[in-house]
Design a protein around this motif. Structure first.
Motif: not given
Length: 663
Positions: A173-184, A201-209, A276-283
């Motif tokens: 576990n790490a912590t990402e400083f974009t949404r403030g959640l665990s980055f796994r 997920k490697t990352g979390n629900a919002y930021i992941n590989i 993003n905050y509109d639930n749109e995934p992007k690179v």
């Protein structure tokens, strides 16, 4: 918290409950104690690494059937910060078929003394080590490079996808400083017992590989374990954030792995998906700062809960038999005490306005002396040169040489004074700022400090006037108060509140019934300390109120253990053992504490299961919370017998296993 998990943990022990709520975990009886184990290893620097290494070594000591031990039954490891050191090393070695003895030896050797810090500082100052790198040249990346070279020998995350060795699901576990959640950083190598694809997920629900694309999966597999380790242990205040993607890039892999290829930040960036905050995934089109996993979940327990939930959803009987939390933090907290104002030191009696006025006078005098020094030096130099040119010999020429030295000295002083004058305008500007009109001061403050905009002009003006006239002793006390309270909030209150929320889930205090009944052990460094002695005795006597034999086994003869555990509890959270720690054998004490505390908690757990089985003997099998076959009961009794035997030895010699492992 994850809304899905909250829904998942809706309380019930009714086996028919899942017919009415598809998200609900179904209660199942414990049938195979000690067979499927999850370990959650907490943060806490080398103290956590040492305690967790000790806990693992004791699990390795306890036999489970023919040719196995309890450590072989660990199917999942999650960790944060310092706990990630043994978490990565053991799981990677196990996947490669390397013995635990090698893990133990390498882990202790790596932590010995101050060589880690010395290596890091030497590397940080070595220009050649950073040539051609996209990595930022800073402290956390220097540590990452040393972890890579000294501990993990250039190994990459792809080791968990290799064939052979043991299958262990991991989550670092790490912590990402974009949404403030665990980055796994998590994987089971792409294959579970039910043949599903890589869980979690490697990352979390919002930021992941993106693991579903082969090229991106290969990018993930080429990330170095040293960089993952650095992201998990990058604690705020001590380090700057480690930045994805550039800080995870490198020019070449050691030992020619992966064909000697490097890993570019461009490939890393393309592999990361951001919602993003509109639930749109992007690179990913920017960068992500990662810091210590302990910021969001210092025990790694929430990750273990999520893993158990995934397993139960696919097969209600496939949950972990035991989730063991190995922790060096605590709920203890020193009360906040406001610092007292200091009265020593004449400068503390002055205020900002008065001090700057005095500084202004000094500056004016300094400017006059600078001019005097220049003209005096120039005049002496002119006289000296004139005498030397006009006279080839005689007393006048000697006088010329005599005047030359002070002339040069005065001009050198003038040059030095000019160099120092670059700081004088800064003081002058501050003084002019404070002497300016109230309106100009307010406008300047709002321009330079956007946060000041939350105050009205009237309030900000009153505050500025007060600060200009307040004595330095008052300002010093105000600063200390804010600094101490902020550190207490960040380092203690926030972390402990997160612990409580996660523990409320785990122990069923917040959501109702206990879905992990008979399946948990809380293995903490302070358990057997002198500080916790009275609390532990009270807890044991309450738990085994009708069993004086169990109370006696767990509580009697623990004085030597209490002393060692107290020293281990009081060790600071550091990323190295200094020379004094080595002299005082701090690492040995913390490792030994991990060994005998793990024995104590497993024995308490086994006695508790035995007590529950006795209480449920009269119940129909369908209503029992523990239901063991004859074969499983024999295994259980053998494990319990060994725990009792080892516990007796630990009471006599707290270091007995440490000494055996040292041989």
């Amino acid at each position: 918290m994850d809304d899905t998990l909250i829904t998942t943990l809706t309380p019930s022990y009714d086996p028919a409950a899942d017919k009415t709520d598809k998200f609900q975990l179904t209660f199942t009886s414990l049938k195979t104690p000690f067979r499927k184990i999850a370990m959650a290893l907490s943060g806490g620097g080398f103290r956590a690494a040492s305690f967790s290494t000790g806990a693992m070594s004791y699990l390795h000591q306890v036999q489970y059937g023919e040719g196995r031990n309890l450590l072989d039954n660990v199917e999942f490891i999650s960790s944060a910060s310092g706990g990630t050191f043994p978490g990565i090393l053991y799981s990677a070695y196990a996947k490669k078929g390397i013995s635990f003895g090698k893990v133990y030896k390498d882990m202790l050797s790596f932590m010995e003394g101050e060589t880690l810090l010395e290596d890091v500082l030497r590397l940080l100052n070595d220009d050649k080590s950073w040539d051609g790198e996209e990595k930022n040249r800073n402290l956390i990346n220097a540590f990452a490079k040393i972890y890579d070279a000294k501990l993990f020998k250039g190994e990459v995350f792809g080791v968990y996808w290799e064939k052979g060795g043991r299958e262990i699901e991991v989550c670092f576990n790490a912590t990402e400083f974009t949404r403030g959640l665990s980055f796994r950083w998590q994987t089971n190598g792409g294959l579970l017992r039910d043949k599903t694809f890589d869980a979690g997920k490697t990352g979390n629900a919002y930021i992941n590989i993106d693991k579903t694309t082969q090229a991106h999966l290969e990018t993930l597999q080429r990330i170095k374990l040293g960089d993952i380790m650095a992201s998990s242990s990058c604690f705020p205040g001590g380090f700057e954030p480690i930045v994805y993607p550039e800080d995870f890039s490198y020019s070449v892999l050691r030992d020619g792995k992966q064909g000697g290829q490097g890993l570019s930040s461009e490939k890393l960036q393309q592999a990361m998906i951001v919602t993003n905050y509109d639930n749109e995934p992007k690179v990913l089109d920017g960068a992500i700062g990662l810091m210590d996993g302990g910021v969001d979940d210092n025990q790694g327990l929430y990750s273990a809960i999520l893993a158990d939930t995934r397993r139960r959803k696919s097969d209600k009987n496939n949950g972990f038999d035991l989730i063991m939390v190995t922790d060096v933090a605590s709920y203890f907290m020193d009360p906040y005490l406001p610092p007292k104002p200091e009265i020593k030191g004449g400068w503390r009696k002055k205020n900002i306005e008065g001090l700057l006025k005095e500084a202004g006078k000094v500056i004016d005098r300094a400017n006059k002396w600078i001019r005097i020094i220049f003209w005096l030096g120039l005049i002496l130099l002119g006289i000296s040169v004139a005498l030397l040119v006009q006279h080839d010999e005689g007393p006048w020429r000697n006088i010329g040489f005599f005047l030359l030295s002070p002339a040069i000295l005065l001009l050198l002083l003038w040059v030095a004074a000019l160099a120092g004058k670059r700081f004088i305008p800064q003081i002058g500007r501050i003084s002019a700022f404070l002497d300016a009109s109230d309106r100009a001061v307010l406008a300047s403050l709002k321009e330079q400090l956007p946060a000041a905009g939350v105050l009205s002009d009237e309030a900000l003006g009153s505050l500025t006037k007060y600060l200009k006239q307040a004595r330095f002793s008052v300002l010093e006390q105000m600063l200390k108060t804010r600094l101490n309270s902020t550190l207490s909030m960040v380092m203690d209150i926030n972390l402990k509140q997160t612990r409580r929320l996660i523990f409320d889930i785990f122990f069923g205090n917040f959501y109702g019934q206990d879905v992990w009944m008979n399946r948990r052990a809380f293995n903490v460094i302070y358990e057997l300390s002198a500080f916790n002695k009275a609390s532990r005795e009270k807890s044991i006597r309450k738990k085994f109120a009708g069993d004086t034999a169990a109370q006696s086994v767990l509580l009697d003869g623990c004085l030597e253990l209490n002393a060692v555990a107290e020293e281990a509890r009081n060790m600071g959270t550091t990323l190295w053992y200094d020379h004094k720690d080595a002299k005082d054998k701090k690492m040995m004490k913390v490792v030994a504490c991990g060994q005998f505390t793990t024995c104590a908690k497993l024995l308490e757990y086994a006695l508790d299961l035995e007590q529950t089985m006795k209480e449920e003997e009269a119940l129909p099998e369908a209503q029992r919370s523990i239901l063991l076959s004859q074969e499983e009961r024999k295994l259980f009794d053998k494990v319990k017998g060994q725990l009792e035997s080892d516990w007796d030895v630990f009471k006599t010699n707290p270091y007995f296993l440490y000494e055996e492992m040292d041989k």
